[in-house]
Design a protein around this motif. Sequence first.
Motif, PDB file in Angstrom:
ATOM      1  N   THR A  48      -4.349   5.479  -7.948  1.00 55.95           N
ATOM      2  CA  THR A  48      -5.128   4.283  -7.652  1.00 55.95           C
ATOM      3  C   THR A  48      -4.282   3.024  -7.818  1.00 55.95           C
ATOM      4  O   THR A  48      -4.314   2.122  -6.971  1.00 55.95           O
ATOM      5  CB  THR A  48      -6.366   4.213  -8.574  1.00 55.95           C
ATOM      6  N   CYS A  49      -3.516   2.968  -8.900  1.00 54.13           N
ATOM      7  CA  CYS A  49      -2.624   1.819  -9.123  1.00 54.13           C
ATOM      8  C   CYS A  49      -1.599   1.706  -8.006  1.00 54.13           C
ATOM      9  O   CYS A  49      -1.317   0.607  -7.498  1.00 54.13           O
ATOM     10  CB  CYS A  49      -1.922   1.952 -10.470  1.00 54.13           C
ATOM     11  N   TYR A  50      -1.045   2.838  -7.604  1.00 57.23           N
ATOM     12  CA  TYR A  50      -0.040   2.843  -6.538  1.00 57.23           C
ATOM     13  C   TYR A  50      -0.629   2.292  -5.242  1.00 57.23           C
ATOM     14  O   TYR A  50      -0.025   1.442  -4.574  1.00 57.23           O
ATOM     15  CB  TYR A  50       0.488   4.265  -6.336  1.00 57.23           C
ATOM     16  N   TYR A  51      -1.817   2.782  -4.860  1.00 58.47           N
ATOM     17  CA  TYR A  51      -2.440   2.328  -3.618  1.00 58.47           C
ATOM     18  C   TYR A  51      -2.736   0.828  -3.665  1.00 58.47           C
ATOM     19  O   TYR A  51      -2.560   0.124  -2.656  1.00 58.47           O
ATOM     20  CB  TYR A  51      -3.731   3.103  -3.355  1.00 58.47           C
ATOM     21  N   LYS A  52      -3.182   0.339  -4.821  1.00 60.76           N
ATOM     22  CA  LYS A  52      -3.481  -1.086  -4.938  1.00 60.76           C
ATOM     23  C   LYS A  52      -2.207  -1.916  -4.769  1.00 60.76           C
ATOM     24  O   LYS A  52      -2.207  -2.937  -4.068  1.00 60.76           O
ATOM     25  CB  LYS A  52      -4.115  -1.372  -6.300  1.00 60.76           C
ATOM     26  N   VAL A  53      -1.125  -1.473  -5.408  1.00 63.41           N
ATOM     27  CA  VAL A  53       0.131  -2.223  -5.356  1.00 63.41           C
ATOM     28  C   VAL A  53       0.717  -2.208  -3.950  1.00 63.41           C
ATOM     29  O   VAL A  53       1.093  -3.257  -3.411  1.00 63.41           O
ATOM     30  CB  VAL A  53       1.144  -1.642  -6.367  1.00 63.41           C
ATOM     31  N   ILE A  54       0.799  -1.023  -3.339  1.00 62.67           N
ATOM     32  CA  ILE A  54       1.419  -0.925  -2.013  1.00 62.67           C
ATOM     33  C   ILE A  54       0.593  -1.663  -0.969  1.00 62.67           C
ATOM     34  O   ILE A  54       1.123  -2.228  -0.010  1.00 62.67           O
ATOM     35  CB  ILE A  54       1.625   0.556  -1.610  1.00 62.67           C
ATOM     36  N   LYS A  55      -0.727  -1.692  -1.167  1.00 61.38           N
ATOM     37  CA  LYS A  55      -1.593  -2.416  -0.234  1.00 61.38           C
ATOM     38  C   LYS A  55      -1.338  -3.909  -0.302  1.00 61.38           C
ATOM     39  O   LYS A  55      -1.357  -4.604   0.712  1.00 61.38           O
ATOM     40  CB  LYS A  55      -3.057  -2.110  -0.551  1.00 61.38           C
ATOM     41  N   LYS A  56      -1.099  -4.422  -1.516  1.00 68.78           N
ATOM     42  CA  LYS A  56      -0.823  -5.850  -1.690  1.00 68.78           C
ATOM     43  C   LYS A  56       0.555  -6.225  -1.148  1.00 68.78           C
ATOM     44  O   LYS A  56       0.744  -7.311  -0.585  1.00 68.78           O
ATOM     45  CB  LYS A  56      -0.909  -6.210  -3.173  1.00 68.78           C
ATOM     46  N   MET A  57       1.511  -5.325  -1.288  1.00 67.94           N
ATOM     47  CA  MET A  57       2.894  -5.655  -0.958  1.00 67.94           C
ATOM     48  C   MET A  57       3.254  -5.388   0.495  1.00 67.94           C
ATOM     49  O   MET A  57       4.200  -5.967   1.018  1.00 67.94           O
ATOM     50  CB  MET A  57       3.842  -4.867  -1.869  1.00 67.94           C
ATOM     51  N   SER A  58       2.526  -4.516   1.154  1.00 68.92           N
ATOM     52  CA  SER A  58       2.892  -4.101   2.505  1.00 68.92           C
ATOM     53  C   SER A  58       2.441  -5.117   3.548  1.00 68.92           C
ATOM     54  O   SER A  58       1.379  -5.730   3.422  1.00 68.92           O
ATOM     55  CB  SER A  58       2.283  -2.731   2.819  1.00 68.92           C
ATOM     56  N   SER A  59       3.255  -5.264   4.576  1.00 67.90           N
ATOM     57  CA  SER A  59       2.882  -6.119   5.709  1.00 67.90           C
ATOM     58  C   SER A  59       2.002  -5.366   6.695  1.00 67.90           C
ATOM     59  O   SER A  59       1.454  -5.955   7.622  1.00 67.90           O
ATOM     60  CB  SER A  59       4.153  -6.603   6.429  1.00 67.90           C
ATOM     61  N   VAL A  60       1.878  -4.051   6.507  1.00 66.42           N
ATOM     62  CA  VAL A  60       1.037  -3.189   7.348  1.00 66.42           C
ATOM     63  C   VAL A  60      -0.129  -2.697   6.501  1.00 66.42           C
ATOM     64  O   VAL A  60       0.022  -2.429   5.311  1.00 66.42           O
ATOM     65  CB  VAL A  60       1.848  -1.987   7.887  1.00 66.42           C
ATOM     66  N   GLU A  61      -1.290  -2.589   7.113  1.00 69.85           N
ATOM     67  CA  GLU A  61      -2.450  -2.084   6.390  1.00 69.85           C
ATOM     68  C   GLU A  61      -2.150  -0.721   5.774  1.00 69.85           C
ATOM     69  O   GLU A  61      -1.583   0.159   6.426  1.00 69.85           O
ATOM     70  CB  GLU A  61      -3.643  -1.941   7.347  1.00 69.85           C
ATOM     71  N   GLN A  62      -2.513  -0.526   4.531  1.00 70.22           N
ATOM     72  CA  GLN A  62      -2.369   0.757   3.861  1.00 70.22           C
ATOM     73  C   GLN A  62      -3.760   1.273   3.485  1.00 70.22           C
ATOM     74  O   GLN A  62      -4.587   0.525   2.966  1.00 70.22           O
ATOM     75  CB  GLN A  62      -1.498   0.624   2.618  1.00 70.22           C
ATOM     76  N   ILE A  63      -4.000   2.545   3.757  1.00 76.66           N
ATOM     77  CA  ILE A  63      -5.319   3.142   3.561  1.00 76.66           C
ATOM     78  C   ILE A  63      -5.365   3.764   2.172  1.00 76.66           C
ATOM     79  O   ILE A  63      -4.627   4.716   1.895  1.00 76.66           O
ATOM     80  CB  ILE A  63      -5.600   4.210   4.641  1.00 76.66           C
ATOM     81  N   GLU A  64      -6.234   3.261   1.342  1.00 76.53           N
ATOM     82  CA  GLU A  64      -6.310   3.747  -0.034  1.00 76.53           C
ATOM     83  C   GLU A  64      -6.861   5.172  -0.090  1.00 76.53           C
ATOM     84  O   GLU A  64      -7.827   5.505   0.588  1.00 76.53           O
ATOM     85  CB  GLU A  64      -7.188   2.818  -0.883  1.00 76.53           C
ATOM     86  N   HIS A  65      -6.220   6.006  -0.908  1.00 73.67           N
ATOM     87  CA  HIS A  65      -6.629   7.390  -1.161  1.00 73.67           C
ATOM     88  C   HIS A  65      -6.737   8.215   0.130  1.00 73.67           C
ATOM     89  O   HIS A  65      -7.590   9.079   0.262  1.00 73.67           O
ATOM     90  CB  HIS A  65      -7.949   7.427  -1.929  1.00 73.67           C
ATOM     91  N   PHE A  66      -5.829   7.921   1.054  1.00 77.26           N
ATOM     92  CA  PHE A  66      -5.701   8.710   2.277  1.00 77.26           C
ATOM     93  C   PHE A  66      -4.380   9.465   2.207  1.00 77.26           C
ATOM     94  O   PHE A  66      -3.327   8.864   2.042  1.00 77.26           O
ATOM     95  CB  PHE A  66      -5.721   7.804   3.506  1.00 77.26           C
ATOM     96  N   THR A  67      -4.443  10.795   2.283  1.00 75.25           N
ATOM     97  CA  THR A  67      -3.240  11.614   2.118  1.00 75.25           C
ATOM     98  C   THR A  67      -2.752  12.241   3.423  1.00 75.25           C
ATOM     99  O   THR A  67      -1.800  13.008   3.411  1.00 75.25           O
ATOM    100  CB  THR A  67      -3.506  12.732   1.100  1.00 75.25           C
ATOM    101  N   GLY A  68      -3.417  11.934   4.529  1.00 70.81           N
ATOM    102  CA  GLY A  68      -3.059  12.542   5.804  1.00 70.81           C
ATOM    103  C   GLY A  68      -4.098  13.510   6.312  1.00 70.81           C
ATOM    104  O   GLY A  68      -4.061  13.907   7.485  1.00 70.81           O
ATOM    105  N   THR A  69      -5.025  13.912   5.451  1.00 71.77           N
ATOM    106  CA  THR A  69      -6.095  14.795   5.867  1.00 71.77           C
ATOM    107  C   THR A  69      -7.025  14.053   6.822  1.00 71.77           C
ATOM    108  O   THR A  69      -7.454  12.936   6.536  1.00 71.77           O
ATOM    109  CB  THR A  69      -6.900  15.295   4.652  1.00 71.77           C
ATOM    110  N   GLY A  70      -7.330  14.677   7.950  1.00 68.76           N
ATOM    111  CA  GLY A  70      -8.211  14.024   8.909  1.00 68.76           C
ATOM    112  C   GLY A  70      -8.000  14.571  10.300  1.00 68.76           C
ATOM    113  O   GLY A  70      -7.336  15.600  10.508  1.00 68.76           O
ATOM    114  N   LEU A  71      -8.567  13.887  11.274  1.00 66.37           N
ATOM    115  CA  LEU A  71      -8.507  14.314  12.681  1.00 66.37           C
ATOM    116  C   LEU A  71      -7.703  13.324  13.495  1.00 66.37           C
ATOM    117  O   LEU A  71      -7.828  12.105  13.312  1.00 66.37           O
ATOM    118  CB  LEU A  71      -9.928  14.438  13.241  1.00 66.37           C
ATOM    119  N   TYR A  72      -6.906  13.855  14.418  1.00 63.53           N
ATOM    120  CA  TYR A  72      -6.073  13.038  15.300  1.00 63.53           C
ATOM    121  C   TYR A  72      -6.283  13.478  16.746  1.00 63.53           C
ATOM    122  O   TYR A  72      -6.094  14.651  17.082  1.00 63.53           O
ATOM    123  CB  TYR A  72      -4.594  13.165  14.921  1.00 63.53           C
ATOM    124  N   ASP A  73      -6.689  12.547  17.558  1.00 61.99           N
ATOM    125  CA  ASP A  73      -6.886  12.844  18.978  1.00 61.99           C
ATOM    126  C   ASP A  73      -5.557  13.200  19.641  1.00 61.99           C
ATOM    127  O   ASP A  73      -4.488  12.777  19.190  1.00 61.99           O
ATOM    128  CB  ASP A  73      -7.512  11.625  19.670  1.00 61.99           C
TER     129      ASP A  73
END
Length: 310
Positions: A137-162
């Motif tokens: 949680t701390c990592y996601y908060k920090v990287i989200k604040k520092m990144s110039s690109v949107e970062q998705i919290e607690h997303f590990t790659g699991t999901g659907l891709y068209d």
Amino acid sequence: MKTVSVLIPCFNEVGNVGPMSEAVVNEFKENLPDYDYELVFIDNFSTDGTREKLEEICAHNPKIKAIFNAKNFGQFNSPFYGICQTTGDCTVSICCDFQDPVSLIHRCVREWEKGYKIVAAIKTQSEENKVFRFLRTCYYKVIKKMSSVEQIEHFTGTGLYDKSFVDVLRQLDDPTPFMRGIVAELGPERKDIPYTQEKRRTGKTHNNWYSLYDAAMLSFTSYTKVGLRMATFLGFIIAFVDFLFALYYLVAKIIWWSAFPLGTAPLLIGMFFIGSVQLIFLGLLGEYVMSINTRVMHRPLVVEERRINF
């Protein structure tokens, strides 16, 4: 009839690949009867009998396929490469250890039917170690604040891709792909769905402090500039503070030296402090250099040993 591909990366999951394949097949029979399926396992050089088990599974069902890597190519390259090898109208990626519930497949497909090209599974709750959960949680908060690109919290790659987005992934020339960042940076409109991450059914997790640090550094060097700029700004600040200390020493030597000897302690403390700051940012700079070095070598994502049922 449309085809849904299911990509399952695995490494030393001999106790899970059998139950997982059965669970996925049953998921399509019960919840997605109007869809055909393709189940692709990509094995990252398992040594516990997982490959032999996959051979048995593939022999009984031609819709179940397997890719055997010639070596272990890491936790990011293998899943990314596996997604690029799928042939369905969409691809659902889930873990092999049952921490990602199989029911995510039909949940993702239902959102895909509404027109979303990407459906991201977000871990809103987890049965994992509390310390790891807090650090994530701390990592996601920090990287989200520092990144110039949107970062998705607690997303590990699991999901659907068209399929259209999978085609975009195939065009990328990146030997160290960070899927979570790529989805946020290049992906079209997506739908986030929550789920609870369950405990691993069998076996032991392959994540450790080093692998988590590696993931953090990959995202940090790929999507942030803040670290290097912090080094520059902090360098100016320390230089200014050092100038004030030097000025203070000069005045003290001229006026108060005989009455108030300063000694060498402040000087030594300052030297150690500045040296430690330099080492920290030298290491950070090294992380960026290693990331650049890996990318410019243009090595393949993985090297396959063989395929089954392709």
